[in-house]
Design a protein around this motif. Sequence first.
Motif, PDB file in Angstrom:
ATOM      1  N   LYS A  97     -64.195  21.700 127.607  1.00  0.00           N
ATOM      2  CA  LYS A  97     -63.930  20.588 126.684  1.00  0.00           C
ATOM      3  C   LYS A  97     -62.439  20.334 126.481  1.00  0.00           C
ATOM      4  N   PHE A  98     -61.636  21.378 126.600  1.00  0.00           N
ATOM      5  CA  PHE A  98     -60.205  21.280 126.307  1.00  0.00           C
ATOM      6  C   PHE A  98     -59.401  21.885 127.456  1.00  0.00           C
ATOM      7  N   PRO A  99     -59.243  21.151 128.552  1.00  0.00           N
ATOM      8  CA  PRO A  99     -58.594  21.711 129.740  1.00  0.00           C
ATOM      9  C   PRO A  99     -57.088  21.917 129.612  1.00  0.00           C
ATOM     10  N   THR A 100     -56.462  21.323 128.600  1.00  0.00           N
ATOM     11  CA  THR A 100     -55.019  21.502 128.446  1.00  0.00           C
ATOM     12  C   THR A 100     -54.664  21.870 127.006  1.00  0.00           C
ATOM     13  N   ALA A 101     -53.527  22.499 126.868  1.00  0.00           N
ATOM     14  CA  ALA A 101     -52.892  22.737 125.570  1.00  0.00           C
ATOM     15  C   ALA A 101     -51.527  22.081 125.659  1.00  0.00           C
ATOM     16  N   THR A 102     -50.999  21.640 124.520  1.00  0.00           N
ATOM     17  CA  THR A 102     -49.684  20.982 124.542  1.00  0.00           C
ATOM     18  C   THR A 102     -48.798  21.536 123.433  1.00  0.00           C
ATOM     19  N   TYR A 103     -47.506  21.439 123.692  1.00  0.00           N
ATOM     20  CA  TYR A 103     -46.502  21.727 122.668  1.00  0.00           C
ATOM     21  C   TYR A 103     -45.524  20.564 122.691  1.00  0.00           C
ATOM     22  N   LYS A 104     -45.368  19.911 121.539  1.00  0.00           N
ATOM     23  CA  LYS A 104     -44.452  18.777 121.418  1.00  0.00           C
ATOM     24  C   LYS A 104     -43.494  19.076 120.273  1.00  0.00           C
ATOM     25  N   SER A 105     -42.207  19.074 120.605  1.00  0.00           N
ATOM     26  CA  SER A 105     -41.213  19.411 119.596  1.00  0.00           C
ATOM     27  C   SER A 105     -41.048  18.312 118.562  1.00  0.00           C
ATOM     28  N   THR A 106     -40.625  18.731 117.378  1.00  0.00           N
ATOM     29  CA  THR A 106     -40.220  17.795 116.331  1.00  0.00           C
ATOM     30  C   THR A 106     -38.722  17.915 116.078  1.00  0.00           C
ATOM     31  N   LYS A 107     -38.147  19.083 116.451  1.00  0.00           N
ATOM     32  CA  LYS A 107     -36.708  19.289 116.288  1.00  0.00           C
ATOM     33  C   LYS A 107     -36.261  20.452 117.162  1.00  0.00           C
ATOM     34  N   VAL A 108     -35.104  20.272 117.808  1.00  0.00           N
ATOM     35  CA  VAL A 108     -34.469  21.344 118.564  1.00  0.00           C
ATOM     36  C   VAL A 108     -33.261  21.796 117.741  1.00  0.00           C
ATOM     37  N   ASN A 109     -33.188  23.095 117.452  1.00  0.00           N
ATOM     38  CA  ASN A 109     -32.149  23.637 116.576  1.00  0.00           C
ATOM     39  C   ASN A 109     -31.077  24.367 117.388  1.00  0.00           C
ATOM     40  N   PHE A 110     -29.825  24.039 117.105  1.00  0.00           N
ATOM     41  CA  PHE A 110     -28.680  24.592 117.831  1.00  0.00           C
ATOM     42  C   PHE A 110     -27.865  25.515 116.943  1.00  0.00           C
ATOM     43  N   ASP A 111     -27.209  26.476 117.566  1.00  0.00           N
ATOM     44  CA  ASP A 111     -26.127  27.252 116.963  1.00  0.00           C
ATOM     45  C   ASP A 111     -24.974  27.106 117.946  1.00  0.00           C
ATOM     46  N   GLY A 112     -24.022  26.240 117.615  1.00  0.00           N
ATOM     47  CA  GLY A 112     -22.975  25.906 118.571  1.00  0.00           C
ATOM     48  C   GLY A 112     -23.593  25.106 119.706  1.00  0.00           C
ATOM     49  N   ASP A 113     -23.351  25.552 120.940  1.00  0.00           N
ATOM     50  CA  ASP A 113     -23.905  24.854 122.111  1.00  0.00           C
ATOM     51  C   ASP A 113     -25.243  25.414 122.566  1.00  0.00           C
ATOM     52  N   LYS A 114     -25.726  26.434 121.909  1.00  0.00           N
ATOM     53  CA  LYS A 114     -26.952  27.105 122.337  1.00  0.00           C
ATOM     54  C   LYS A 114     -28.156  26.663 121.512  1.00  0.00           C
ATOM     55  N   VAL A 115     -29.263  26.431 122.188  1.00  0.00           N
ATOM     56  CA  VAL A 115     -30.526  26.189 121.498  1.00  0.00           C
ATOM     57  C   VAL A 115     -31.022  27.540 120.989  1.00  0.00           C
ATOM     58  N   VAL A 116     -31.354  27.617 119.695  1.00  0.00           N
ATOM     59  CA  VAL A 116     -31.800  28.880 119.112  1.00  0.00           C
ATOM     60  C   VAL A 116     -33.267  28.854 118.676  1.00  0.00           C
ATOM     61  N   SER A 117     -33.809  27.661 118.455  1.00  0.00           N
ATOM     62  CA  SER A 117     -35.229  27.560 118.120  1.00  0.00           C
ATOM     63  C   SER A 117     -35.691  26.120 118.307  1.00  0.00           C
ATOM     64  N   VAL A 118     -36.998  25.986 118.396  1.00  0.00           N
ATOM     65  CA  VAL A 118     -37.598  24.663 118.544  1.00  0.00           C
ATOM     66  C   VAL A 118     -38.769  24.582 117.568  1.00  0.00           C
ATOM     67  N   ASP A 119     -38.735  23.589 116.691  1.00  0.00           N
ATOM     68  CA  ASP A 119     -39.856  23.314 115.798  1.00  0.00           C
ATOM     69  C   ASP A 119     -40.759  22.307 116.493  1.00  0.00           C
ATOM     70  N   GLY A 120     -42.060  22.495 116.380  1.00  0.00           N
ATOM     71  CA  GLY A 120     -42.955  21.547 117.031  1.00  0.00           C
ATOM     72  C   GLY A 120     -44.397  21.768 116.660  1.00  0.00           C
ATOM     73  N   ASN A 121     -45.260  21.080 117.381  1.00  0.00           N
ATOM     74  CA  ASN A 121     -46.697  21.138 117.142  1.00  0.00           C
ATOM     75  C   ASN A 121     -47.407  21.637 118.395  1.00  0.00           C
ATOM     76  N   LEU A 122     -48.181  22.704 118.214  1.00  0.00           N
ATOM     77  CA  LEU A 122     -48.974  23.291 119.293  1.00  0.00           C
ATOM     78  C   LEU A 122     -50.409  22.828 119.118  1.00  0.00           C
ATOM     79  N   THR A 123     -50.988  22.292 120.200  1.00  0.00           N
ATOM     80  CA  THR A 123     -52.383  21.854 120.173  1.00  0.00           C
ATOM     81  C   THR A 123     -53.186  22.687 121.163  1.00  0.00           C
ATOM     82  N   ILE A 124     -54.169  23.397 120.636  1.00  0.00           N
ATOM     83  CA  ILE A 124     -55.102  24.190 121.444  1.00  0.00           C
ATOM     84  C   ILE A 124     -56.503  23.835 120.954  1.00  0.00           C
ATOM     85  N   LYS A 125     -57.407  23.555 121.874  1.00  0.00           N
ATOM     86  CA  LYS A 125     -58.797  23.203 121.542  1.00  0.00           C
ATOM     87  C   LYS A 125     -58.866  22.024 120.574  1.00  0.00           C
TER      88      LYS A 125
END
Length: 188
Positions: A97-125
């Motif tokens: 019924k659910f052949p894929t899962a997705t992750y879509k970000s809502t915000k990418v968080n930086f510390d200087g030039d480096k990405v340190v975390s990503v906020d988003g929504n995970l969809t499973i089933k």
Amino acid sequence: MIKQLVAVAIAASSFAAVAAPETYVMDGSHTFPRFSYSHFGYSTQLSHFDKTSGKIVIDKAAKSGSVDVTIDMKSVNTGSALFNGHIQGEDFLDTAKFPTATYKSTKVNFDGDKVVSVDGNLTIKGITKPVTLSVTSFQCMPHPMLKKDACGANATAVIKRSEFNAGKYAPYVGDDVTLTIAVEAIKE
């Protein structure tokens, strides 16, 4: 005065070109979402998915970006063909019924030039929950073999499988699942 305006316009247009968002396409042969969980307290089981696609957009100057990942849930690889089929069943991934899962970000968080975390929504089933991925490493540079710019990262989060209607046998089989995504992406 006109020369000054022209100089400002030229400078502004060159800065805009430098600060433009850059899009990277995930390399399916070097991008592997993994998951681990406690198996009755005996051991920590580690499995992964063999097929993943997506894009990463990074604007280093603006300290912003986006991440869009699609995981082929039928590509689950536990190391056992029998268990691959079992985990794809209704009680767990329900890949029919659910052949894929997705992750879509809502915000990418930086510390200087480096990405340190990503906020988003995970969809499973078909169930969507907010998930923050902690980025444990992040690097962009010219790829030595492909002769194109590339970015790579490792990201991790802990989710509860019961929140995605996949909690059979919990708490004996751990409800906490650690997701780890190793990703490499090539600039479009």
